[in-house]
Design a protein around this motif. Structure first.
Motif, PDB file in Angstrom:
ATOM      1  N   LEU A 181       0.837  -1.199   0.000  1.00  0.00           N
ATOM      2  CA  LEU A 181       0.000   0.000   0.000  1.00  0.00           C
ATOM      3  C   LEU A 181       0.876   1.257   0.000  1.00  0.00           C
ATOM      4  N   PHE A 182       1.878   1.293   0.880  1.00  0.00           N
ATOM      5  CA  PHE A 182       2.734   2.475   0.981  1.00  0.00           C
ATOM      6  C   PHE A 182       3.505   2.699  -0.323  1.00  0.00           C
ATOM      7  N   VAL A 183       4.014   1.605  -0.912  1.00  0.00           N
ATOM      8  CA  VAL A 183       4.746   1.727  -2.174  1.00  0.00           C
ATOM      9  C   VAL A 183       3.846   2.329  -3.250  1.00  0.00           C
ATOM     10  N   GLN A 184       2.606   1.859  -3.318  1.00  0.00           N
ATOM     11  CA  GLN A 184       1.706   2.367  -4.351  1.00  0.00           C
ATOM     12  C   GLN A 184       1.292   3.812  -4.072  1.00  0.00           C
ATOM     13  N   VAL A 185       1.203   4.180  -2.806  1.00  0.00           N
ATOM     14  CA  VAL A 185       0.874   5.566  -2.467  1.00  0.00           C
ATOM     15  C   VAL A 185       1.985   6.514  -2.919  1.00  0.00           C
ATOM     16  N   HIS A 212       1.860   6.860  -6.561  1.00  0.00           N
ATOM     17  CA  HIS A 212       0.716   7.709  -6.909  1.00  0.00           C
ATOM     18  C   HIS A 212       1.070   9.185  -6.679  1.00  0.00           C
ATOM     19  N   ARG A 213       1.786   9.459  -5.602  1.00  0.00           N
ATOM     20  CA  ARG A 213       2.218  10.829  -5.316  1.00  0.00           C
ATOM     21  C   ARG A 213       3.130  11.347  -6.433  1.00  0.00           C
ATOM     22  N   TRP A 214       4.027  10.516  -6.907  1.00  0.00           N
ATOM     23  CA  TRP A 214       4.931  10.923  -7.982  1.00  0.00           C
ATOM     24  C   TRP A 214       4.154  11.254  -9.248  1.00  0.00           C
ATOM     25  N   ARG A 215       3.153  10.411  -9.594  1.00  0.00           N
ATOM     26  CA  ARG A 215       2.366  10.670 -10.803  1.00  0.00           C
ATOM     27  C   ARG A 215       1.574  11.975 -10.687  1.00  0.00           C
ATOM     28  N   LEU A 216       0.951  12.182  -9.517  1.00  0.00           N
ATOM     29  CA  LEU A 216       0.198  13.418  -9.311  1.00  0.00           C
ATOM     30  C   LEU A 216       1.120  14.640  -9.384  1.00  0.00           C
ATOM     31  N   SER A 217       2.313  14.514  -8.824  1.00  0.00           N
ATOM     32  CA  SER A 217       3.265  15.624  -8.829  1.00  0.00           C
ATOM     33  C   SER A 217       3.740  15.926 -10.246  1.00  0.00           C
ATOM     34  N   GLU A 218       3.942  14.875 -11.057  1.00  0.00           N
ATOM     35  CA  GLU A 218       4.338  15.074 -12.448  1.00  0.00           C
ATOM     36  C   GLU A 218       3.257  15.827 -13.211  1.00  0.00           C
ATOM     37  N   GLU A 219       2.003  15.450 -12.973  1.00  0.00           N
ATOM     38  CA  GLU A 219       0.884  16.107 -13.654  1.00  0.00           C
ATOM     39  C   GLU A 219       0.743  17.570 -13.217  1.00  0.00           C
ATOM     40  N   ALA A 220       0.981  17.820 -11.911  1.00  0.00           N
ATOM     41  CA  ALA A 220       0.807  19.171 -11.378  1.00  0.00           C
ATOM     42  C   ALA A 220       2.034  20.048 -11.590  1.00  0.00           C
ATOM     43  N   ARG A 252       4.566  20.060  -9.655  1.00  0.00           N
ATOM     44  CA  ARG A 252       5.085  20.401  -8.325  1.00  0.00           C
ATOM     45  C   ARG A 252       4.798  19.226  -7.389  1.00  0.00           C
ATOM     46  N   ASP A 253       5.446  19.213  -6.237  1.00  0.00           N
ATOM     47  CA  ASP A 253       5.187  18.157  -5.254  1.00  0.00           C
ATOM     48  C   ASP A 253       3.841  18.406  -4.587  1.00  0.00           C
ATOM     49  N   VAL A 254       2.906  17.478  -4.741  1.00  0.00           N
ATOM     50  CA  VAL A 254       1.562  17.670  -4.180  1.00  0.00           C
ATOM     51  C   VAL A 254       1.509  17.331  -2.698  1.00  0.00           C
ATOM     52  N   GLY A 255       2.544  16.684  -2.168  1.00  0.00           N
ATOM     53  CA  GLY A 255       2.558  16.326  -0.751  1.00  0.00           C
ATOM     54  C   GLY A 255       1.943  14.966  -0.491  1.00  0.00           C
ATOM     55  N   LEU A 256       2.339  14.378   0.624  1.00  0.00           N
ATOM     56  CA  LEU A 256       1.900  13.026   0.940  1.00  0.00           C
ATOM     57  C   LEU A 256       0.428  12.966   1.338  1.00  0.00           C
TER      58      LEU A 256
END
Length: 408
Positions: free
Chosen positions: A356-360, A363-371, A373-377
């Protein structure tokens, strides 16, 4: 009617006495059973749940059960990836006095699936490659340990998610033998058995319509052997270098560590023209797993452990903490545990905590790439729970299909 049986067990669980031992396993009532995907077996196998724990129960001969029980216990003591032996139940009799076969009880490996639940027409070639890599790595680790399987096959293996890859576990050890060291002939025999068995299993999948038309059963069986031989060579070959190139030794050890193998010692000898010959002694897989366990107490698969350690190292650098143990403790309590606790109770059977943590974090990296910027944990966790995890069925296969749909 009082039923008398003989139970040999390393774990005392009185609930074992409540199971219908006077009934042949294939006739056990449904209210005692758990529906889980099951591989092909020459024996009758059933899954039962006692006090929240799922066990696999297999009918077999008494000598075979005793031998397999002892082997699985020995493998457990050395940390080999296999199912855990729980008990042998012998002296079983039907109500009319007819003797019944003894059973071997093992603990079911959570979040694992047999190979048939991993095959469908949607199977991608890269998924097949990861499956073969996992099996080849299992056989290499087995041979380093000195374990001769005698029945290498997909049917005798369970697979778990491991941060985008698979981790393979031995299930059936009744034909195995644990020795100090295997000869090349013994390793070759195991590989030939694996090649023949996997070819037959792939043909079976093809006949059942579960193998993608682009996948050749013969190629599948040969690839397992080729992947094994490449990995075995990387781990065991003797390397020659000049005195001024001694840094290659450290590079080799780091490369083996990255592959997940521990090096206990390095044997060096003088070669021609003042060169040195070096052969590292690889003792076991699980380099990152053991480091993560030592630092945090978390028990993870090798690739999961590598990803978690990367996150831990990043946290340590950002927090400017020089003490590794202190950083690990703070990362565990301030990062890992809050992510796991954020999962509602009804979603916790979807993925085990480390996966679960690995996938989170992915997921954070993908969201940050789209945005950009770092979207935060915190935002990544909420997005993952609402947009990804909630749509997953319990104990979902890597391919994105429900296990009940994957097994014919």
């Amino acid at each position: 009617m009082l039923v008398t049986v003989r139970i040999t067990s390393a774990l005392v669980d009185p609930a074992l006495l409540d199971l219908p031992w006077s009934t042949p396993l294939e006739e056990w009532p449904a209210d005692h059973l758990v529906a889980l995907p099951q591989g092909i077996s020459r024996h009758v196998v059933r899954f039962v749940k006692l006090a929240g724990t799922v066990y696999a129960v297999k009918e077999t001969g008494e000598r075979v059960a005793e031998r397999e029980y002892d082997l699985l216990r020995a493998l457990e003591r050395i940390g080999f990836p296999s199912v855990e032996a729980v008990a042998i139940v012998a002296d079983r009799h039907a109500p009319d006095g007819e003797p019944l076969d003894p059973v071997l009880i093992t603990r079911h490996l959570q979040f694992s699936l047999p190979y048939r639940a991993l095959f469908s027409h949607t199977l991608r070639p890269e998924t097949m490659a990861r499956l073969l890599d996992a099996l080849a790595a299992l056989i290499v680790r087995m041979h380093i340990t000195g374990f001769f399987w005698g029945d290498c096959s997909l049917s005798n293996t369970l697979f778990r998610r491991d941060a985008g890859a698979f981790a393979a576990y031995l299930v059936d050890a009744e034909t195995g033998a644990l020795r100090n060291k295997l000869s090349n002939g013994q390793r070759g025999e195991d590989l030939e058995i694996a090649r023949v068995n996997i070819f037959g299993e792939a043909l079976d999948l093809q006949a059942a319509g579960l193998l993608h038309e682009s996948i050749d059963p013969e190629v599948v069986s040969e690839e397992v052997v080729q992947r094994y031989e490449r990995l075995w060579h990387e781990i065991t070959y003797e390397q020659e270098f000049q005195r001024e190139d001694r840094h290659h030794v450290e590079s080799r050890i780091r490369r083996l560590n990255e592959m997940g193998f521990d090096v206990a010692e390095v044997a060096m000898s003088l070669a021609d023209r003042g060169a040195f010959k070096v052969r590292p002694k690889v003792v076991d897989a699980g380099y990152h797993t053991r480091r993560l366990l030592r630092l945090t107490g978390l028990d993870a698969e090798e690739n999961q452990a590598r990803r978690l350690l990367n996150d831990l190292d990043t946290y340590r650098a950002e927090s400017d903490l020089s003490d590794e143990q202190q950083a690990a403790h703070r990362w565990l309590t301030e990062v890992f545990e809050p992510v796991v606790r954020a999962v509602p109770g009804h979603l916790r059977r979807k993925l085990e905590p480390t996966e679960l943590f690995v996938q989170v974090i992915e997921h954070r990296w993908r969201l940050s790439e789209e945005a950009g910027r770092d979207v935060g944990l915190a935002l990544a966790v909420q997005s993952f729970l609402a947009d990804v995890l909630v749509h997953r069925p319990d104990e979902q296969a890597v391919l994105g299909i429900e296990v009940t749909q994957a097994v014919p």
